[in-house]
Design a protein around this motif. Sequence first.
Motif, PDB file in Angstrom:
ATOM      1  N   ASN A 154      76.117  -8.452  35.278  1.00  0.00           N
ATOM      2  CA  ASN A 154      75.556  -8.354  33.929  1.00  0.00           C
ATOM      3  C   ASN A 154      75.370  -6.923  33.448  1.00  0.00           C
ATOM      4  O   ASN A 154      74.909  -6.710  32.330  1.00  0.00           O
ATOM      5  N   SER A 155      75.711  -5.951  34.299  1.00  0.00           N
ATOM      6  CA  SER A 155      75.554  -4.531  33.982  1.00  0.00           C
ATOM      7  C   SER A 155      74.103  -4.186  33.633  1.00  0.00           C
ATOM      8  O   SER A 155      73.836  -3.384  32.740  1.00  0.00           O
ATOM      9  N   GLN A 205      81.847  -9.304  28.925  1.00  0.00           N
ATOM     10  CA  GLN A 205      82.269  -8.005  29.462  1.00  0.00           C
ATOM     11  C   GLN A 205      83.633  -8.073  30.146  1.00  0.00           C
ATOM     12  O   GLN A 205      84.017  -7.142  30.847  1.00  0.00           O
ATOM     13  N   ARG A 206      84.365  -9.132  29.910  1.00  0.00           N
ATOM     14  CA  ARG A 206      85.662  -9.298  30.565  1.00  0.00           C
ATOM     15  C   ARG A 206      86.780  -8.678  29.742  1.00  0.00           C
ATOM     16  O   ARG A 206      87.682  -9.358  29.244  1.00  0.00           O
ATOM     17  N   LYS A 228      84.795  -3.679  36.714  1.00  0.00           N
ATOM     18  CA  LYS A 228      83.510  -3.232  36.178  1.00  0.00           C
ATOM     19  C   LYS A 228      83.806  -2.276  35.043  1.00  0.00           C
ATOM     20  O   LYS A 228      84.639  -1.366  35.176  1.00  0.00           O
ATOM     21  N   ASN A 229      83.135  -2.499  33.922  1.00  0.00           N
ATOM     22  CA  ASN A 229      83.321  -1.654  32.745  1.00  0.00           C
ATOM     23  C   ASN A 229      82.094  -0.786  32.494  1.00  0.00           C
ATOM     24  O   ASN A 229      80.989  -1.072  32.972  1.00  0.00           O
ATOM     25  N   TRP A 260      80.267   1.604  29.146  1.00  0.00           N
ATOM     26  CA  TRP A 260      80.314   2.011  27.750  1.00  0.00           C
ATOM     27  C   TRP A 260      79.040   2.773  27.416  1.00  0.00           C
ATOM     28  O   TRP A 260      77.959   2.418  27.849  1.00  0.00           O
ATOM     29  N   SER A 271      86.909   1.602  32.363  1.00  0.00           N
ATOM     30  CA  SER A 271      87.135   0.330  33.035  1.00  0.00           C
ATOM     31  C   SER A 271      87.856   0.586  34.353  1.00  0.00           C
ATOM     32  O   SER A 271      88.822   1.353  34.401  1.00  0.00           O
ATOM     33  N   SER A 285      89.190  -9.242  24.923  1.00  0.00           N
ATOM     34  CA  SER A 285      87.853  -9.607  25.392  1.00  0.00           C
ATOM     35  C   SER A 285      87.582 -11.074  25.137  1.00  0.00           C
ATOM     36  O   SER A 285      88.239 -11.710  24.349  1.00  0.00           O
TER      37      SER A 285
END
Length: 239
Positions: free
Chosen positions: A71-72, A154-155, A170-171, A173, A186, A239
């Motif tokens: 979930n970052s 987030q995909r 994993k991204n 921003w 990314s 996305s």
Amino acid sequence: MERVDVADGAEVSVAVLETGSGEGASYGAGVFDTASIVKVDVLAALLLRAQDAGRTLTAEERTYATAMIENSDNDATSALWRSIGTAEGLDAANERFGLTDTAGGDGPLWGLTQTTADDRIRLLRQVFVAEGSRLSEASRAYARELMGRIAAGQRWGVSAAADGSGWALKNGWLRRGTTGLWVINSIGRVTAGGHDYLVAALSRGSATREEGIALAEAAARAAVSVFTGGGPAGAQTSS
């Protein structure tokens, strides 16, 4: 990359490694803020510390790790950042991982860790390639599992270079307060044409988050096309 649309003022660096042959390619050599892609690094450092202590992650650590990667979650990351010893702990782990161009962010600012696309590939090798990894198979499998369960919203990013659902990523921003411009990064593993590729796309200077995502995805497609022979990446997002 010459056919990838890079807006005026934006910068991008990308690297790719075909895991079977060990062959790779890269474009750009800049140092970039990590934003949330450092969370894979934090997880790897945490797992290494647990291995050194001869233990598995605690229930609390697993809860934080799941929130951090899937979930970052920033609060979970801050907790684990302190657990690994902040930048000093991250840098010590990275030295063992063979990373040469990554420096942890000051104090609590883990998102301002500095890195290169090539160093992100070195980190991904620790997670996705057994040979030369400091992480055990159990640690690698755990990290891969979390990176394969990223929250639906987030995909995006390197997964655009996959030819199906074969990805783990994993991204990151970050909108810089001084300029209003976006850092969009990314990293991960994608499957295309029956082969696995590690890909890292780092960018900064995009006017909008969407523009930065499009740039990272285009760079990822271009990187994988070096090996697959596919056409260069367009600018549409997935996305």
